[in-house]
Design a protein around this motif. Structure first.
Motif, short mmCIF file in Angstrom:
data_model
loop_
_atom_site.label_atom_id
_atom_site.label_comp_id
_atom_site.label_asym_id
_atom_site.label_seq_id
_atom_site.Cartn_x
_atom_site.Cartn_y
_atom_site.Cartn_z
N ARG A 3 0.83 -1.20 0.00
CA ARG A 3 0.00 0.00 0.00
C ARG A 3 0.86 1.25 0.00
O ARG A 3 1.84 1.35 0.74
CB ARG A 3 -0.94 0.02 1.20
N PHE A 5 0.91 5.78 -0.19
CA PHE A 5 0.16 6.96 0.25
C PHE A 5 0.87 8.21 -0.24
O PHE A 5 2.11 8.28 -0.26
CB PHE A 5 0.08 6.99 1.78
N GLU A 30 -2.10 -0.78 -4.03
CA GLU A 30 -3.18 0.14 -3.69
C GLU A 30 -2.58 1.49 -3.30
O GLU A 30 -1.65 1.54 -2.48
CB GLU A 30 -4.00 -0.41 -2.53
N THR A 32 -3.41 5.42 -1.95
CA THR A 32 -4.35 6.38 -1.39
C THR A 32 -3.80 7.78 -1.63
O THR A 32 -2.63 8.06 -1.37
CB THR A 32 -4.53 6.16 0.12
N CYS A 59 -7.31 4.83 -7.83
CA CYS A 59 -6.75 5.13 -6.52
C CYS A 59 -7.89 5.38 -5.53
O CYS A 59 -9.01 5.71 -5.91
CB CYS A 59 -5.87 6.38 -6.56
N ARG A 60 -7.58 5.24 -4.26
CA ARG A 60 -8.52 5.67 -3.21
C ARG A 60 -8.23 7.14 -2.95
O ARG A 60 -7.18 7.48 -2.42
CB ARG A 60 -8.32 4.84 -1.94
N HIS A 90 -5.89 6.75 5.77
CA HIS A 90 -5.23 5.48 5.43
C HIS A 90 -5.07 4.67 6.71
O HIS A 90 -4.00 4.64 7.32
CB HIS A 90 -3.86 5.77 4.81
N GLU A 92 -4.85 1.54 7.25
CA GLU A 92 -3.95 0.40 7.17
C GLU A 92 -2.49 0.88 7.28
O GLU A 92 -2.20 2.05 7.06
CB GLU A 92 -4.12 -0.33 5.83
N ILE A 94 1.08 1.90 6.19
CA ILE A 94 1.60 2.45 4.93
C ILE A 94 2.93 1.78 4.62
O ILE A 94 3.86 1.82 5.43
CB ILE A 94 1.78 3.97 5.01
#
Length: 325
Positions: A3, A5, A30, A32, A59-60, A90, A92, A94
């Motif tokens: 993930r 960010f 993923e 963010t 993307c989120r 976020h 979760e 990073i």
């Protein structure tokens, strides 16, 4: 699952931002993207959030618009506040934190993740035309950076100027002269083509079609235009024609999309018969000019009066366009 960010104001988003996001997205499973804004920003935060969701659909994309400190020196609680903001965006862990500027190193230490310095300012590429783009410079002169703006941002900055006036007031001539000096795209007058093909009196259905076609032509041309789009006429002018010819002003035409500025051309040029014009009589021409002006007043649109001959008329039009906000 790896993930990533990143965050930014994206005010406005440009090619540098999108290059950073696309490169970052390729490196993680993923990504963010946090869009940050403050009340009173030059471009509303919700607008930018919508842009970013459209521009980064894989993307989120989340937003944060509360009034919070913007730099560590603004508050002793700067980092606790921003750790909480990032955790909310976020939740979760990073794995990778991306940024195009040096602040990313400290942000990664605070919220976790390996700092990956994608972007020109970190890499020493400030002179790169994409990586070194400045949002403040773009806001100051969007036209100078037009090729680096995504379509929604171009639409935000594009201005449409419509020439509005009675017959034989030099609309087409002025449009061509303005375009020659600015490189603007011109949308021509559908009504003239309609009248040349369909000879005879104009009915209400004809005039509604003319207004609809003109509106459709302007909308279809806009994505291909630069910062300035010049419309030779629009539905408001068709509304004036309908009132002059039929004694009524259709609400449909008055409700059509409007230009950002109307140049109201005064009837101070000689009347020229080009084969499609109606009102050579001075009294009729004067009445039509009054209707044309009243339509703009009733529509509540911004307009500037343009008078004079030749170069004076052109300079007055240029000055009015230059004064647009």
């Amino acid at each position: 699952m790896k993930r990533g960010f990143l965050l930014g104001k994206f005010m406005p988003p440009h090619a540098g931002h999108l290059s950073l996001i696309r490169a970052a997205r390729a490196l993680v499973d993923e990504l963010t993207v946090l869009v940050c804004w403050l009340p009173g920003d030059p471009i509303p935060g919700v607008t930018r959030l919508g842009w970013m969701r459209a521009l980064a659909p894989d993307c989120r994309v989340v937003g944060h618009g509360a009034l919070v400190p913007q730099a560590p020196e603004d508050s002793a609680d700067f980092w606790p506040i921003w750790r909480a903001i990032v955790a909310a965006a976020h939740p979760e862990p990073i794995d990778t934190l991306f940024a195009g500027e040096a602040y990313g190193a400290e942000l990664a230490r605070q919220v976790g993740g390996l700092f990956v310095p994608l972007g020109g300012r970190v890499l020493g590429l400030a002179d790169d035309p994409v990586a070194g783009l400045s949002t403040s410079a773009i806001r100051a002169d969007p036209g100078a950076h037009w090729r680096y703006l995504p379509a929604p941002v171009q639409a935000h900055y594009r201005r449409t100027v419509c020439l509005h006036g009675a017959e034989s007031t030099g609309k087409s001539t002025l449009a061509a002269a303005l375009a020659a000096g600015t490189g603007a795209l011109i949308v021509g007058e559908y009504g003239r083509s309609h009248c040349e093909v369909h000879r005879g009196p104009l009915s209400l259905d004809d005039l509604l079609l003319i207004g609809r076609a003109q509106t459709a032509m302007i909308a279809a041309a806009a994505p291909w235009a630069g910062p300035l789009l010049i419309a030779d006429t629009d539905a408001l002018m068709t509304a004036a024609w309908t009132e002059m010819l039929l004694g009524q002003r259709p609400g449909e035409l008055m409700a059509a999309p409007r230009a950002d500025l109307y140049l109201l051309l005064e009837p101070d040029l000689p009347w020229v018969d080009d084969g499609t014009r109606f009102f050579s009589d001075a009294a009729d021409r004067h009445r039509f000019a009054r209707i044309v002006e009243q339509v703009l007043i009733d529509a509540g649109v911004p307009f500037a009066r343009i008078a004079g001959q030749g170069a004076a008329r052109l300079e007055a039009a240029r000055a009015a366009i230059g004064a647009m906000t």
